[in-house]
Design a protein around this motif. Structure first.
Motif, mmCIF file in Angstrom:
data_model
loop_
_atom_site.group_PDB
_atom_site.id
_atom_site.type_symbol
_atom_site.label_atom_id
_atom_site.label_comp_id
_atom_site.label_asym_id
_atom_site.label_seq_id
_atom_site.Cartn_x
_atom_site.Cartn_y
_atom_site.Cartn_z
ATOM 1 N N UNK A 191 0.841 -1.191 0.000
ATOM 2 C CA UNK A 191 0.000 0.000 0.000
ATOM 3 C C UNK A 191 0.880 1.247 0.000
ATOM 4 N N UNK A 192 0.429 2.259 -0.713
ATOM 5 C CA UNK A 192 1.167 3.520 -0.799
ATOM 6 C C UNK A 192 0.156 4.647 -0.673
ATOM 7 N N UNK A 193 0.482 5.638 0.138
ATOM 8 C CA UNK A 193 -0.381 6.808 0.301
ATOM 9 C C UNK A 193 0.209 7.954 -0.501
ATOM 10 N N UNK A 194 -0.544 8.424 -1.490
ATOM 11 C CA UNK A 194 -0.089 9.532 -2.321
ATOM 12 C C UNK A 194 -0.727 10.824 -1.817
ATOM 13 N N UNK A 195 0.100 11.736 -1.352
ATOM 14 C CA UNK A 195 -0.383 13.041 -0.899
ATOM 15 C C UNK A 195 -0.454 13.971 -2.091
ATOM 16 N N UNK A 196 -1.435 14.859 -2.089
ATOM 17 C CA UNK A 196 -1.591 15.787 -3.211
ATOM 18 C C UNK A 196 -0.979 17.152 -2.927
ATOM 19 N N UNK A 197 -0.538 17.378 -1.708
ATOM 20 C CA UNK A 197 0.084 18.651 -1.364
ATOM 21 C C UNK A 197 0.433 18.696 0.108
ATOM 22 N N UNK A 198 1.267 19.648 0.471
ATOM 23 C CA UNK A 198 1.690 19.783 1.875
ATOM 24 C C UNK A 198 0.501 20.074 2.783
ATOM 25 N N UNK A 199 -0.510 20.722 2.244
ATOM 26 C CA UNK A 199 -1.683 21.083 3.045
ATOM 27 C C UNK A 199 -2.548 19.870 3.399
ATOM 28 N N UNK A 200 -2.273 18.704 2.798
ATOM 29 C CA UNK A 200 -3.055 17.512 3.110
ATOM 30 C C UNK A 200 -2.584 16.832 4.379
ATOM 31 N N UNK A 201 -1.585 17.387 5.021
ATOM 32 C CA UNK A 201 -1.023 16.852 6.258
ATOM 33 C C UNK A 201 -1.419 17.775 7.406
#
Length: 64
Positions: free
Chosen positions: A46-56
């Motif tokens: 499994x891999x989690x792809x973040x779409x931007x720094x603001x998603x954290x």
């Protein structure tokens, strides 16, 4: 993912860890599954792809 984006995510995590190491982390992104063939067997990765720094986020009230 660009190196600049990756660096920003890790900097945000390290800063928060210094402030409050027990704070939960909330992320928004896309969870991707992939097959990993290994020595006559296949495991699922499994891999989690973040779409931007603001998603954290680090505070539950920041979650939409």
């Amino acid at each position: 993912m660009s190196p600049e984006f990756s660096a920003g995510v890790f900097e945000k995590i390290f800063k928060q860890k210094k402030l409050n190491p027990d704070c939960p982390v909330f992320v928004t992104g896309i969870l991707v599954g992939f097959d990993m063939p290994m020595m006559s067997a296949c495991h699922r990765g499994l891999k989690l792809e973040l779409t931007g720094e603001s998603t954290l986020m680090f505070h539950p009230n920041d979650v939409e």
